[in-house]
Design an enzyme around this catalytic site. Structure first.
Site, PDB file in Angstrom:
ATOM      1  NE  ARG A 324      -4.213   0.176   1.827  1.00 32.30           N
ATOM      2  CZ  ARG A 324      -5.339   0.589   1.242  1.00 32.30           C
ATOM      3  NH1 ARG A 324      -5.470   1.847   0.858  1.00 32.30           N
ATOM      4  NH2 ARG A 324      -6.317  -0.254   1.016  1.00 32.30           N
ATOM      5  CD  GLU A 727      -6.999   2.793   6.598  1.00 27.87           C
ATOM      6  OE1 GLU A 727      -5.941   2.226   6.882  1.00 27.87           O
ATOM      7  OE2 GLU A 727      -7.751   2.444   5.667  1.00 27.87           O
TER       8      GLU A 727
END
Length: 779
Positions: A324, A727
């Protein structure tokens, strides 16, 4: 799934979706009456668990004498690796996380054994009596040592599009640089804890403070050597998680369960804060090395970026986290030719794990640092360089992993925020202030966020839910998501209330428990509301369809003439109170219970080539931060922050605003005050609030303006066209680090670009100022 917002009746109940309702436990949080695991009445015969921990980073255990531990007052059971009936493993993917060390230790704080005693004090006193002898082995504590010893967690990964090296060679301008990005402790207010109660035939029920009840269930079963159905895991609420309870709650839950099954008595495992911080993983710290090419206006032409991370002693989720970081190394910018290398190093420190953003913040900070470096090289406003590199049309919409960016709203957000916060005028004023002030310096920066939403491990993008509609019209809701303070339960309850067109007071939110909704994914990847909200809506629609069929048959009307409204259920020309209508359905033997399921569509990913569509959509935001630094002491204050964030059509504006503010402050802590320090022996020296500084209310900017983007609407058919908000807001705080960079650069009249790693602590700022002064004199 069809667009549920479009299908909803025109008149909605005041407490359905889009309403700014308080968190379902808000009043209880304030009053102190919200029940967490350690607040539960302790059952008779409860045993308290303490751990014996490794004192070496890497060593062979030559002797472990636990005789004094067993003989200590109050001790009922002592267990170590040899006492595990099943597999000595509590890892999420790769079987390399031992419940108890077996012959070798791989980090300070690794669990060697557990003591169960009649009191916590007795258990801790007994654990201290262990005699353990070690034969030290070579240990790599940091990335540099692991690189020198060639310790890799897995093979280095490469993501690329175009020929980056050729583009760099042909670039009109070129800059190289490197910097370090520190880790971060989760510092959840409720520490790790589990309470296990034995049941018949060796079964066990476990209350666990975990973001992933299903995984804890499976790992407890693995340790016990039993099928999954022998273990039930339950979660009502957590006092914070932030990723730290996605995988690492399993050790505590499995130990408590093992004690309960072996003794036939309930058992509780609850480390204190110091033990928790020593035993559990953190955000991965990174090193970034870049070579960037660009033209005279700051448009990037080529980029080579190498990211190296400290993964810790075991695999945990490091492969996906580092992946990621690669995914988000573009942030909101089109990179014409790019090569991203990712090196994942194994170190003899506690295994790092998921943390809000899951590697995305580190990748995003890298590209924002590059934008600042390019601007400094050209003498341009960094915001102008950012604008010129944004994703756009004309072929400038393909990510390094070959996903087309179809929902780009970053340019609009940036322009709207720059205008509303008066960025240009404030930057001119700050430059004038800095010319006149010799000690205090100001800085300002405006940075965007583009964050992909979905688990990048495709099979995790699924969720289940269970709804019981009782004969009196009340509704019981259960789903696979966990509540850690973010308001997920409230949002899902609003979705169900909206579906039935009833007041949210009719909807009872229940614990997440593995015997109601099985095989769930972690509440992570910002997907809690997306997945579980849609699963709950699916269950509600199933029940509604049965009720519509029932009403049409009973009253002899067309199905189209049956509608759920805030005033009740309209059947033809009459409207029945909801509870009366439901009772009629019950008497007619209509099933009033349903499960729901949802799997995210469109996503796919080939990890071997690092190409595909790993994300269903992107969430966007922008933040402008202003800071003030003292160049004689390094002290820093964020004086103002303006935030504009895209949450699509917000399910609950009050909760979303809270998540944005909280995410920004947590990100600010990561980049300014939260410094993890390991000594040469691999011991964590910052393992308590006395040595590890999270932001406090005094660190909040005096002027903080947080707004939801009014034009927001998800182009994908998410639940009510909302967007994730867990997030993405954390990365808004990158604007703080860039603003500090701007302030430090002014010390040398912007002649040189500051070397400023993260976190930018007062010490780091002071040293950067001195370095800038020295280098600027030589220019």
């Amino acid at each position: 799934m069809a667009d549920s917002a479009a299908a909803a009746p025109t008149k909605a109940p005041p407490q359905g979706v889009h309403a700014a309702l308080p968190h379902d436990s808000a009043a209880r949080h304030v009053a102190g009456s919200a029940v967490y695991i350690d607040d539960m009445p302790e059952p008779a015969g409860l045993l308290h668990v303490a751990f014996g921990l490794s004192e070496r980073a890497h060593a062979r255990i030559t002797r472990m004498d636990l005789s004094a531990v067993r003989a200590a007052p109050g001790v009922v059971l002592v267990i170590s690796a040899e006492d595990i009936p099943g597999e000595n493993d509590v890892s999420p993917v790769i079987h390399d996380d031992r419940l108890f060390a077996d012959g070798e230790v791989y980090c300070v704080g690794q669990s060697l054994f557990a003591v169960a005693a009649t009191s916590l004090a007795a258990a801790r006193a007994a654990a201290a009596k262990a005699v353990v002898d070690y034969e030290d082995l070579p240990a790599a504590i940091d990335i540099a040592a692991a690189r020198a010893m060639d310790l890799k967690m897995e093979a280095s990964q490469r993501m690329a599009r175009g020929d980056a090296q050729a583009a760099l060679a042909a670039s009109p301008r070129r800059v190289q640089g490197k910097f370090a990005i520190g880790g971060q402790d989760h510092f959840y207010l409720e520490g790790q804890i589990a309470l296990a109660t034995p049941r018949e035939e060796g079964d066990v029920h476990v209350w666990s403070s975990t973001q992933h009840p299903t995984e804890v269930q499976h790992l407890i079963a693995r340790v016990l050597g039993k099928p999954d159905h022998c273990v039930t895991v339950e979660v009502r609420r957590m006092g914070g998680g932030f990723g730290g309870k996605e995988t690492q709650a399993s050790l505590f839950a499995a130990t408590a369960a093992l004690v309960a099954v072996k003794t036939g008595r309930p058992a509780k495992a609850r480390p204190d804060r110091d033990e928790d911080m020593v035993m559990t993983g953190k955000r991965h710290d990174f090193e970034a090395l870049y070579d960037v090419g660009f033209d005279g206006e700051g448009r990037l032409t080529g980029l080579s970026l190498a990211l190296s991370s400290r993964c810790g002693a075991t695999t945990d989720l490091s492969p996906a986290i580092n992946d990621r970081a690669m995914f988000h190394a573009d942030n909101a910018y089109f990179l014409p030719a790019v090569e991203i290398l990712s090196h994942r190093f194994r170190t003899h420190t506690v295994s790092n794990t998921a943390f809000r953003g899951f590697g995305g913040p580190q990748g995003m900070l890298a590209i924002e640092r590059i934008m600042d470096a390019v601007a400094a090289e050209l003498g341009l406003d960094p915001l102008e360089v950012r604008r010129r590199n944004l994703y756009g049309g004309d072929g400038r919409n393909l990510t390094p992993y070959h996903q087309v960016v179809e929902d780009n709203v970053a340019p609009q957000l940036i322009e709207e925020l720059a205008a509303s916060c008066d960025y240009a005028a404030r930057r001119r004023e700050i430059e004038a202030f800095n010319r006149a002030s010799t000690v205090l310096k100001k800085g300002i920066a405006l940075t965007p966020v583009k964050f992909g939403v979905s688990f990048t491990t495709t099979h995790l993008n699924q969720a289940g839910a269970l709804i019981h509609l009782y004969a009196d019209g009340s509704i019981m809701l259960n789903h696979g998501g966990t509540e850690m303070g973010q308001g997920l339960n409230t949002k899902v309850a609003q979705i169900v209330a909206q579906a039935f067109q009833v007041d949210i007071a009719r909807v009872k939110i229940t614990s997440t428990v593995t015997d109601k909704v099985p095989n769930t994914s972690a509440t992570a990847a910002s997907s809690g509301a997306d997945l579980n909200g849609m699963a709950a809506l699916n269950a509600a629609e199933t029940i509604k369809a049965r009720l519509v069929d029932f009403a049409a048959a009973k009253w002899g009307v067309a199905q189209a003439d049956v509608a759920f409204t805030p005033d009740g259920v309209r059947v033809g020309g009459q409207t029945l109170a909801f509870e009366a209508f439901v009772r009629q359905a019950y008497l007619a033997r209509i099933s009033l219970s349903a499960t729901g399921f949802y799997a995210t569509p469109k996503i796919h990913y080939d990890r071997a080539t690092h190409t595909g569509r790993p994300f269903y959509y992107f969430a966007y935001g922008a933040a402008c931060s202003e800071v003030l630094i003292d160049t004689l002491t390094g002290e820093m204050k964020v004086t103002r922050a303006d935030i504009l964030h895209d949450v699509g059509k917000s399910l609950n504006p009050a909760l979303d605003l809270g998540q944005i503010e909280g995410g920004f402050i947590q990100g600010m802590g990561w980049l300014t005050t939260e410094e993890l320090v390991f000594d040469a022996q691999g011991r964590l020296r910052t393992h308590a609030p006395s040595t590890y500084k999270i932001p406090t209310c005094g660190d909040r900017p005096a002027q903080l303006d947080v707004r939801l983007w009014k034009a927001g609407r998800n182009v994908e058919a998410t639940v009510h066209r909302s967007k994730a908000v867990g997030e993405p807001p954390l990365m808004l705080a990158i604007s703080v680090h860039s603003a500090i960079t701007h302030a430090v650069a002014s010390v040398g009249d912007h002649k040189v670009f500051p070397d400023l790693d993260a976190p930018a602590t007062p010490e780091a700022i002071l040293m950067a100022c001195e370095d800038v002064r020295r280098r600027a004199r030589d220019v």
